[in-house]
Design a protein around this motif. Structure first.
Motif, PDB file in Angstrom:
ATOM      1  N   GLU A 163      30.642  42.586  43.109  1.00 21.70           N
ATOM      2  CA  GLU A 163      31.371  42.953  41.888  1.00 21.70           C
ATOM      3  C   GLU A 163      31.843  41.748  41.083  1.00 21.70           C
ATOM      4  N   MET A 164      32.003  40.603  41.724  1.00 21.43           N
ATOM      5  CA  MET A 164      32.500  39.447  40.983  1.00 21.43           C
ATOM      6  C   MET A 164      31.648  39.149  39.741  1.00 21.43           C
ATOM      7  N   PRO A 165      30.320  38.968  39.849  1.00 21.70           N
ATOM      8  CA  PRO A 165      29.540  38.698  38.632  1.00 21.70           C
ATOM      9  C   PRO A 165      29.362  39.924  37.748  1.00 21.70           C
ATOM     10  N   ARG A 166      29.590  41.125  38.271  1.00 25.79           N
ATOM     11  CA  ARG A 166      29.468  42.331  37.454  1.00 25.79           C
ATOM     12  C   ARG A 166      30.686  42.532  36.568  1.00 25.79           C
ATOM     13  N   GLN A 167      31.861  42.215  37.091  1.00 21.31           N
ATOM     14  CA  GLN A 167      33.090  42.513  36.371  1.00 21.31           C
ATOM     15  C   GLN A 167      33.754  41.291  35.742  1.00 21.31           C
ATOM     16  N   VAL A 168      33.298  40.111  36.094  1.00 19.58           N
ATOM     17  CA  VAL A 168      33.894  38.895  35.552  1.00 19.58           C
ATOM     18  C   VAL A 168      32.838  38.147  34.748  1.00 19.58           C
ATOM     19  N   LEU A 169      33.137  37.891  33.489  1.00 20.41           N
ATOM     20  CA  LEU A 169      32.193  37.243  32.595  1.00 20.41           C
ATOM     21  C   LEU A 169      32.006  35.777  32.972  1.00 20.41           C
ATOM     22  N   PRO A 170      30.943  35.144  32.492  1.00 26.64           N
ATOM     23  CA  PRO A 170      30.664  33.752  32.883  1.00 26.64           C
ATOM     24  C   PRO A 170      31.778  32.768  32.556  1.00 26.64           C
ATOM     25  N   ASP A 171      32.661  33.105  31.597  1.00 29.30           N
ATOM     26  CA  ASP A 171      33.758  32.196  31.275  1.00 29.30           C
ATOM     27  C   ASP A 171      35.007  32.488  32.108  1.00 29.30           C
ATOM     28  N   GLY A 172      34.916  33.444  33.040  1.00 28.10           N
ATOM     29  CA  GLY A 172      36.023  33.727  33.939  1.00 28.10           C
ATOM     30  C   GLY A 172      36.921  34.870  33.528  1.00 28.10           C
ATOM     31  N   ALA A 173      36.626  35.549  32.416  1.00 22.88           N
ATOM     32  CA  ALA A 173      37.474  36.639  31.939  1.00 22.88           C
ATOM     33  C   ALA A 173      36.974  37.988  32.472  1.00 22.88           C
ATOM     34  N   ASP A 174      37.906  38.837  32.823  1.00 22.53           N
ATOM     35  CA  ASP A 174      37.562  40.181  33.284  1.00 22.53           C
ATOM     36  C   ASP A 174      36.882  40.963  32.164  1.00 22.53           C
ATOM     37  N   PHE A 175      35.827  41.706  32.490  1.00 20.57           N
ATOM     38  CA  PHE A 175      35.044  42.377  31.458  1.00 20.57           C
ATOM     39  C   PHE A 175      35.763  43.546  30.794  1.00 20.57           C
ATOM     40  N   GLU A 176      36.932  43.940  31.329  1.00 20.50           N
ATOM     41  CA  GLU A 176      37.708  44.985  30.657  1.00 20.50           C
ATOM     42  C   GLU A 176      38.467  44.434  29.454  1.00 20.50           C
ATOM     43  N   ARG A 177      38.494  43.104  29.323  1.00 17.89           N
ATOM     44  CA  ARG A 177      39.053  42.418  28.153  1.00 17.89           C
ATOM     45  C   ARG A 177      40.505  42.828  27.860  1.00 17.89           C
ATOM     46  N   SER A 178      41.290  42.788  28.903  1.00 18.16           N
ATOM     47  CA  SER A 178      42.727  43.024  28.802  1.00 18.16           C
ATOM     48  C   SER A 178      43.391  42.000  29.705  1.00 18.16           C
ATOM     49  N   LEU A 179      44.355  41.253  29.189  1.00 18.74           N
ATOM     50  CA  LEU A 179      44.998  40.230  30.014  1.00 18.74           C
ATOM     51  C   LEU A 179      45.740  40.818  31.214  1.00 18.74           C
ATOM     52  N   PRO A 180      46.492  41.912  31.057  1.00 18.26           N
ATOM     53  CA  PRO A 180      47.128  42.486  32.243  1.00 18.26           C
ATOM     54  C   PRO A 180      46.121  42.973  33.287  1.00 18.26           C
ATOM     55  N   TYR A 181      45.023  43.562  32.847  1.00 15.04           N
ATOM     56  CA  TYR A 181      44.013  43.989  33.815  1.00 15.04           C
ATOM     57  C   TYR A 181      43.278  42.799  34.407  1.00 15.04           C
ATOM     58  N   HIS A 182      43.123  41.739  33.621  1.00 16.66           N
ATOM     59  CA  HIS A 182      42.552  40.508  34.174  1.00 16.66           C
ATOM     60  C   HIS A 182      43.419  40.015  35.328  1.00 16.66           C
ATOM     61  N   ARG A 183      44.738  40.067  35.142  1.00 11.85           N
ATOM     62  CA  ARG A 183      45.642  39.637  36.206  1.00 11.85           C
ATOM     63  C   ARG A 183      45.483  40.490  37.454  1.00 11.85           C
ATOM     64  N   LEU A 184      45.407  41.808  37.281  1.00 10.30           N
ATOM     65  CA  LEU A 184      45.262  42.697  38.426  1.00 10.30           C
ATOM     66  C   LEU A 184      43.950  42.439  39.165  1.00 10.30           C
ATOM     67  N   VAL A 185      42.854  42.316  38.409  1.00 11.31           N
ATOM     68  CA  VAL A 185      41.551  42.073  39.027  1.00 11.31           C
ATOM     69  C   VAL A 185      41.533  40.716  39.731  1.00 11.31           C
TER      70      VAL A 185
END
Length: 233
Positions: free
Chosen positions: A59-81
């Motif tokens: 899931e890491m390369p599926r849900q995290v973009l190459p620049d390190g940001a979570d693909f849901e594009r929300s900072l709070p959800y990035h923190r949770l992931v």
């Protein structure tokens, strides 16, 4: 109780009808991995552990973009992931089966993104839906200050032996100390604050010593579904 919870999770994995996975599925995986590692005498424990470890890595390369940001594009959800992935790496290390290098490399990019988005007062901008859920809220400050993600930097930086990231945790290391049991890394006297472009997610951080400008101008997240990215673009 752990056994019945684990069985329920394994039988009801949160995968969308189109195969889309998100932080919900990651939460399923980290729960199974924790139980599989902690209670090996359960007859399903080994299958849960192996399944979840493989799932987290996949899931890491599926849900995290190459620049390190979570693909849901929300900072709070990035923190949770990022919390889920950090705790997965910590569990793997403690169990004697460290996660592979590419996983850890992208995890480092996730923490760099959080560090770049963190303002001088320790808060991050409100991009996307806010989820103040915590994987393991050991430190009370993080539960009543949901825009403060420095606990993640302290723990992740120490786990990855990145003193620069740990320093951006600004001493919010209660969880890191509880979970790691080791002393803080010798932190550098100063941490460079640089402007950063995260082109895959479409976020740009402009900063000087006393200014922090964050611009979110990418597409909607979660594979175009946009469930956590709205009119703040």
């Amino acid at each position: 109780s752990l056994w019945t919870h684990g069985r329920h999770i394994r039988r009801h994995l949160e995968i969308g009808g189109d195969g889309l996975t998100s932080n919900h599925y990651l939460s399923n995986l980290i729960g199974l991995y924790a139980v599989g590692c902690a209670v090996p005498e359960l007859r399903e424990a080994e299958e849960w552990r192996l399944f979840a470890r493989h799932g987290l890595t996949e899931e890491m390369p599926r849900q995290v973009l190459p620049d390190g940001a979570d693909f849901e594009r929300s900072l709070p959800y990035h923190r949770l992931v990022a919390e889920i992935f950090v705790h997965g790496a910590l569990l793997a290390e403690c169990h004697g089966e460290p996660l592979p290098g590419p996983f850890l490399d992208r995890l480092a990019l996730m923490l760099e993104f959080t560090a770049a988005a963190t303002r001088r007062d320790g808060s991050v901008p409100q991009w996307g839906d806010n989820d103040d859920g915590r994987l393991l809220p050991l430190d009370g400050y993080a539960t009543h200050m949901p825009h403060d993600h420095r606990h993640l930097l302290a723990l992740g930086g120490r786990l990855l032996e990145r003193a620069d990231i740990e320093a951006r945790g600004d001493g919010r290391d209660v969880e890191a100390t509880w979970l790691r049991g080791d002393a803080p890394t010798r932190q550098p006297a100063t941490v460079a604050l640089e402007s950063r472009a995260f082109e895959a997610i479409g976020c740009y951080i402009l900063r000087t010593a006393d200014l922090h400008v964050a611009v979110s101008c990418g597409p909607v997240g979660t594979g175009g579904l946009g469930n956590h990215t709205h009119n703040d673009l």
